[in-house]
Design a protein around this motif. Structure first.
Motif, PDB file in Angstrom:
ATOM      1  N   ALA A   5       0.865  -1.182   0.000  1.00 26.02           N
ATOM      2  CA  ALA A   5       0.000   0.000   0.000  1.00 26.02           C
ATOM      3  C   ALA A   5       0.894   1.222   0.000  1.00 26.02           C
ATOM      4  O   ALA A   5       2.034   1.172   0.493  1.00 26.02           O
ATOM      5  N   CYS A   6       0.396   2.315  -0.537  1.00 20.16           N
ATOM      6  CA  CYS A   6       1.196   3.537  -0.531  1.00 20.16           C
ATOM      7  C   CYS A   6       0.315   4.760  -0.612  1.00 20.16           C
ATOM      8  O   CYS A   6      -0.824   4.710  -1.067  1.00 20.16           O
ATOM      9  N   ARG A   7       0.859   5.850  -0.153  1.00 19.17           N
ATOM     10  CA  ARG A   7       0.260   7.171  -0.293  1.00 19.17           C
ATOM     11  C   ARG A   7       1.418   8.101  -0.632  1.00 19.17           C
ATOM     12  O   ARG A   7       2.159   8.551   0.251  1.00 19.17           O
ATOM     13  N   PHE A   8       1.596   8.375  -1.925  1.00 18.79           N
ATOM     14  CA  PHE A   8       2.696   9.194  -2.392  1.00 18.79           C
ATOM     15  C   PHE A   8       2.153  10.426  -3.103  1.00 18.79           C
ATOM     16  O   PHE A   8       0.972  10.460  -3.485  1.00 18.79           O
ATOM     17  N   PRO A   9       2.966  11.452  -3.310  1.00 15.80           N
ATOM     18  CA  PRO A   9       2.497  12.625  -4.051  1.00 15.80           C
ATOM     19  C   PRO A   9       1.920  12.217  -5.409  1.00 15.80           C
ATOM     20  O   PRO A   9       2.539  11.461  -6.169  1.00 15.80           O
ATOM     21  N   GLY A  10       0.716  12.670  -5.686  1.00 15.03           N
ATOM     22  CA  GLY A  10       0.078  12.362  -6.947  1.00 15.03           C
ATOM     23  C   GLY A  10      -0.461  10.955  -7.061  1.00 15.03           C
ATOM     24  O   GLY A  10      -0.934  10.564  -8.135  1.00 15.03           O
ATOM     25  N   ALA A  11      -0.424  10.188  -5.981  1.00 13.76           N
ATOM     26  CA  ALA A  11      -0.833   8.784  -6.053  1.00 13.76           C
ATOM     27  C   ALA A  11      -1.323   8.314  -4.694  1.00 13.76           C
ATOM     28  O   ALA A  11      -0.528   8.197  -3.758  1.00 13.76           O
ATOM     29  N   ALA A  12      -2.622   8.028  -4.600  1.00 14.19           N
ATOM     30  CA  ALA A  12      -3.206   7.589  -3.335  1.00 14.19           C
ATOM     31  C   ALA A  12      -3.242   6.072  -3.203  1.00 14.19           C
ATOM     32  O   ALA A  12      -3.712   5.557  -2.196  1.00 14.19           O
ATOM     33  N   PRO A  14      -1.287   2.129  -5.019  1.00 16.63           N
ATOM     34  CA  PRO A  14      -0.247   1.592  -5.913  1.00 16.63           C
ATOM     35  C   PRO A  14      -0.575   1.712  -7.390  1.00 16.63           C
ATOM     36  O   PRO A  14       0.316   2.008  -8.198  1.00 16.63           O
ATOM     37  N   GLU A  15      -1.839   1.501  -7.773  1.00 17.00           N
ATOM     38  CA  GLU A  15      -2.202   1.585  -9.185  1.00 17.00           C
ATOM     39  C   GLU A  15      -1.984   3.012  -9.719  1.00 17.00           C
ATOM     40  O   GLU A  15      -1.500   3.194 -10.842  1.00 17.00           O
ATOM     41  N   GLU A  16      -2.331   4.010  -8.912  1.00 15.41           N
ATOM     42  CA  GLU A  16      -2.116   5.396  -9.327  1.00 15.41           C
ATOM     43  C   GLU A  16      -0.628   5.709  -9.390  1.00 15.41           C
ATOM     44  O   GLU A  16      -0.174   6.447 -10.277  1.00 15.41           O
ATOM     45  N   PHE A  17       0.127   5.180  -8.443  1.00 14.74           N
ATOM     46  CA  PHE A  17       1.574   5.400  -8.426  1.00 14.74           C
ATOM     47  C   PHE A  17       2.202   4.814  -9.689  1.00 14.74           C
ATOM     48  O   PHE A  17       3.042   5.455 -10.333  1.00 14.74           O
ATOM     49  N   TRP A  18       1.776   3.608 -10.068  1.00 12.93           N
ATOM     50  CA  TRP A  18       2.337   2.990 -11.254  1.00 12.93           C
ATOM     51  C   TRP A  18       2.007   3.802 -12.510  1.00 12.93           C
ATOM     52  O   TRP A  18       2.863   3.989 -13.378  1.00 12.93           O
TER      53      TRP A  18
END
Length: 421
Positions: A5-12, A14-18
């Motif tokens: 799981a992740c919460r990164f800038p621009g991505a809430a 993993p799918e958005e992060f990828w």
């Protein structure tokens, strides 16, 4: 690794992060207005999350007045731990009284800075537990009733990857049978930006030029990530989907260098070699390395020289090792930087594509890429040898000299069930 799981800038998630990585985008922006209310940092650009004050206290059975006293890093890590378990197909309640370990990386304490501004009258009976960094891990263990080792690791900017190394070792020793590893870092007070600026680490134009001639420091980022680890034989026996395998890891320190924060090429190269030895992996078989890659004039050449010594010399001449840095996409997450680089690499293995490292045009003159047998991954594309097992290294280094390197590999093929007759 069976969940993340992740919460990164621009991505809430993993799918958005990828998608952000695969499309070669970045999430650097000016400080949001609600953050600037407490004062603008010297460099207004960064990788910021949209919301850090939202938390469903009732869902986690936390009273509202206690939730208000909790460092948002505690709240975010609790959410990420839960989400990573869900991604692994594990009902969190099923782990009650199990030997599940929790290792989290963190070193920021901005929330304490904000609270202390309000004076002694703002301190409540929940302040001690709300601000103590050790509780970032312990809160997960308490909420889920986990009985395995539980601790927050502070190894500077290497904290996230050091937490992963400790989780792996716990599983190997048998002190846990499942482990949640992760890291978190939030930018909540301008004072932390001032100290980083005066230390000389920040890029004045808000860009991270990893290995590039324009390298002038890093841009800060915030967020967090969590992964769920399980011994491979058990994961396969249980039929768990496996993202990737952690083959080996190593942690060491620079020791005595020219100054406390000056890195050591020899020590970094040794951390890489030890990780390869533990993994039983030939350095020539590694197809990609996710750099620490801060874009600093001193750090980048040292890291490049270490990789050239450990990996470049092990490869045939003219077959350079691709390298890249997620800091060019989302900024330097400091205490959570290692987990960001790890999750990027896990997703790269899972999707069988290597994302581009941004902001690279001309190599730093102190980084002779051809001589070191390295190349920056400047375009999203396939792995160099997709027909071979995908193997990658991930590096993370702390300003006090802690060096971490982790080797990841694609999971073994799942046997195809025999056809019924």
């Amino acid at each position: 690794m069976i969940g993340l799981a992740c919460r990164f800038p621009g991505a809430a998630a993993p799918e958005e992060f990828w998608r952000l990585l695969d499309e070669g985008r970045h999430a650097i922006r000016e400080i949001p207005a609600d953050r600037a209310a407490d004062g603008r940092p010297p460099v207004p650009w960064g990788g910021y999350l949209d919301r850090v004050d939202g938390f469903d206290a009732g869902f986690f059975h936390v009273a509202p007045h206690e939730a208000a006293a909790m460092d948002p890093q505690q709240r975010l890590m609790l959410e990420l731990g839960w989400e990573a378990l869900e991604d692994a197909g594990i009902v969190p309640a099923s782990l009650h009284d199990s030997d599940t370990a929790v290792f989290t990386g963190a070193f920021a304490d901005d929330y304490a800075t904000l609270l202390h501004r309000a004076g002694a009258e703002a301190i409540t009976r929940h302040t001690a537990t709300g601000l103590h960094r050790g509780i970032i891990a312990n809160r997960i263990s308490y909420t889920l009733g986990l009985r395995g080792p539980s601790m927050t690791v502070d190894a500077g900017q290497a904290s996230g990857l050091a937490a992963v190394d400790m989780a792996v070792e716990s599983l190997r020793r048998g002190t846990s049978d499942l482990a949640i590893a992760g890291a978190v870092s939030l930018i909540l007070a301008p004072e932390s930006g001032v100290s980083t600026w005066k230390f000389g680490a920040l890029s004045p134009d808000g860009c991270c030029y990893t290995f590039d001639s324009r390298a002038n420091g890093y841009v800060r980022g915030e967020g967090g990530g969590a992964i769920v680890l399980k011994p491979l034989d058990r994961a396969l026996a249980d039929g768990d989907p496996v993202y990737c395998v952690i083959r080996g890891s190593a942690v060491n320190n620079d020791g005595a260098t020219d100054a406390l924060t000056v890195p050591s090429t020899a020590a970094q190269a040794e951390a890489v070699r030890r990780a390869c030895d533990q993994a039983g992996t030939d350095p020539a078989d590694v197809q990609y390395v996710e750099l620490h890659g801060t874009g600093t004039p001193v750090g980048d050449p040292v890291e490049a020289a270490a990789l050239g010594a450990a990996y470049g010399t092990a490869r045939p001449s003219g077959t350079p090792l691709p390298v890249g840095s997620v800091k060019t996409n989302i900024g330097h997450l400091e205490g959570a930087a290692g987990i960001a680089g790890l999750i990027k690499t896990v997703l790269s293995i899972h999707h069988r594509r290597l994302p581009a490292s941004r902001n690279f045009s001309t190599p730093n003159p102190r980084i002779p890429l051809d001589d070191l047998n390295l190349r920056v991954q400047t375009a999203t594309g396939p792995w160099p040898h997709p027909g071979r097992p995908l193997v990658a290294g991930v590096s993370s280094f702390g300003m006090g000299g802690t060096n971490c390197h982790v080797l990841l590999a694609e999971p073994p093929p799942t046997p195809t069930p025999a056809a019924e007759v």
